[in-house]
Scaffold this active site. Structure first.
Site, PDB file in Angstrom:
ATOM      1  N   SER A 194       1.865  28.200  22.218  1.00 46.61           N
ATOM      2  CA  SER A 194       0.696  28.270  23.108  1.00 46.61           C
ATOM      3  C   SER A 194       0.519  29.662  23.718  1.00 46.61           C
ATOM      4  O   SER A 194      -0.468  29.918  24.401  1.00 46.61           O
ATOM      5  CB  SER A 194       0.810  27.216  24.222  1.00 46.61           C
ATOM      6  N   SER A 239       5.326  33.211  25.617  1.00 46.90           N
ATOM      7  CA  SER A 239       6.061  34.485  25.527  1.00 46.90           C
ATOM      8  C   SER A 239       5.093  35.662  25.587  1.00 46.90           C
ATOM      9  O   SER A 239       5.365  36.661  26.245  1.00 46.90           O
ATOM     10  CB  SER A 239       6.893  34.544  24.240  1.00 46.90           C
ATOM     11  N   GLU A 280      12.243  30.765  27.911  1.00 50.89           N
ATOM     12  CA  GLU A 280      12.922  29.588  27.354  1.00 50.89           C
ATOM     13  C   GLU A 280      13.729  28.848  28.426  1.00 50.89           C
ATOM     14  O   GLU A 280      14.870  28.416  28.186  1.00 50.89           O
ATOM     15  CB  GLU A 280      13.825  29.984  26.167  1.00 50.89           C
TER      16      GLU A 280
HETATM   17  P1  ADP Z   1       5.165  30.351  22.798  1.00 50.49           P
HETATM   18  O1  ADP Z   1       6.031  31.308  23.572  1.00 50.49           O
HETATM   19  O2  ADP Z   1       4.326  29.472  23.682  1.00 50.49           O
HETATM   20  O3  ADP Z   1       5.933  29.565  21.756  1.00 50.49           O
HETATM   21  P2  ADP Z   1       4.149  32.758  21.522  1.00 50.49           P
HETATM   22  O4  ADP Z   1       3.676  33.652  22.643  1.00 50.49           O
HETATM   23  O5  ADP Z   1       5.490  33.090  20.951  1.00 50.49           O
HETATM   24  O6  ADP Z   1       4.086  31.232  21.983  1.00 50.49           O
HETATM   25  O7  ADP Z   1       3.107  32.810  20.315  1.00 50.49           O
HETATM   26  C1  ADP Z   1       1.717  32.585  20.492  1.00 50.49           C
HETATM   27  C2  ADP Z   1       0.999  33.046  19.202  1.00 50.49           C
HETATM   28  O8  ADP Z   1       1.381  32.195  18.128  1.00 50.49           O
HETATM   29  C3  ADP Z   1      -0.507  32.921  19.244  1.00 50.49           C
HETATM   30  O9  ADP Z   1      -1.135  34.015  19.865  1.00 50.49           O
HETATM   31  C4  ADP Z   1      -0.857  32.869  17.763  1.00 50.49           C
HETATM   32  O10 ADP Z   1      -0.975  34.172  17.223  1.00 50.49           O
HETATM   33  C5  ADP Z   1       0.379  32.241  17.114  1.00 50.49           C
HETATM   34  N1  ADP Z   1       0.217  30.842  16.635  1.00 50.49           N
HETATM   35  C6  ADP Z   1       0.874  30.318  15.576  1.00 50.49           C
HETATM   36  N2  ADP Z   1       0.563  29.002  15.410  1.00 50.49           N
HETATM   37  C7  ADP Z   1      -0.298  28.658  16.414  1.00 50.49           C
HETATM   38  C8  ADP Z   1      -0.973  27.435  16.796  1.00 50.49           C
HETATM   39  N3  ADP Z   1      -0.800  26.278  16.127  1.00 50.49           N
HETATM   40  N4  ADP Z   1      -1.780  27.466  17.860  1.00 50.49           N
HETATM   41  C9  ADP Z   1      -1.959  28.628  18.550  1.00 50.49           C
HETATM   42  N5  ADP Z   1      -1.359  29.793  18.229  1.00 50.49           N
HETATM   43  C10 ADP Z   1      -0.523  29.844  17.179  1.00 50.49           C
END
Ligand code: ADP
Ligand code: ZN
Length: 208
Positions: free
Chosen positions: A19, A22, A90
């Site tokens: 989402s 990070s 995390e």
């Molecule tokens: P989190 O820390 O919440 O796991 P990140 O900041 O690491 O998320 O990564 C977010 C990025 O992941 C988004 O900007 C996009 O480029 C990518 N992404 C990959 N799959 C998805 C998805 N199903 N929905 C939204 N973004 C996604």
């Protein structure tokens, strides 16, 4: 007499995997650095999926150095006297002690930025994150895109060999071969191994 002005607070960035938690944490940390604040960044050592231990990386490849921690005590012990901004990524993997630690850091006048997913793969509250949401001054809940239907994703789908993982699995799979997808409530699938067994038994017992 004017009360001593202290600027401490807690902000939590939460939501499903992918989402942008990070990304958002990195954005806030970078802006704090531009504002010449002294910043320390921590991350649970359990998460070495992207960028490895020692970095916070977003799924789009940006990264900053982060100190790996295995407990809330690690965070408390490593925060330096002059640190104005403490970021923790995390946070779902940390113990309940993190609530007292971040409250103490905020009481001392520091800005605390926490990122973590608030639900486990079953859709249930995950570790200390729900309690962190309760004590935070500011909360942002982010959404991803459901990879099945394209709606807003709010759930973490665990897959094992490409199939929805049963509810009975451990909340944290250390070194597991599972993978995760972002899904909406409707597309989120958590089969119960017990249900499968019951179905099998009722089929066997069904009179022919
Ligand atoms: P989190 O820390 O919440 O796991 P990140 O900041 O690491 O998320 O990564 C977010 C990025 O992941 C988004 O900007 C996009 O480029 C990518 N992404 C990959 N799959 C998805 C998805 N199903 N929905 C939204 N973004 C996604
Ligand atoms: Zn969906």
């Amino acid at each position: 007499m004017i009360k001593e002005h202290r600027d401490g607070w807690i902000e939590v960035v939460t939501g499903v995997m992918f989402s942008g938690k990070s990304e958002e944490l990195l954005r806030r940390v970078r802006r704090a650095m531009i504002a010449r604040k002294s910043v320390q960044v921590f991350k649970s050592h359990l998460d070495d999926r992207y960028g490895g231990i020692g970095h916070i990386s977003s799924h789009d490849g940006q990264e900053i150095p982060a100190l790996p921690v295995s407990s809330s005590r690690d965070v408390a012990e490593q925060v330096e006297r002059g640190t104005q901004v403490v970021a923790v990524d995390e946070a779902q993997f940390l113990d309940g002690g993190v609530i007292a630690v971040v409250n103490a850091l905020a009481d001392e006048g520091r800005r605390v930025i926490i990122a973590g997913t608030d639900m486990d793969f079953r859709g249930e509250p995950f570790g200390p994150v729900p309690a962190l949401l309760a004590v935070a001054e500011r909360i942002d809940k982010l959404h991803a895109i459901c990879v099945v239907c394209g709606e807003l994703a709010t759930r973490n789908q665990r897959l094992i060999d490409g199939r929805p993982a049963p509810a009975e699995g451990p909340t944290i799979q250390v070194g597991g071969l599972e993978s995760y997808e972002a899904r909406c409530r409707r597309c989120h699938d958590v089969p119960s191994a017990a249900d499968d067994q019951m179905q099998l038994i009722s089929q066997i017992r069904r009179p022919v």
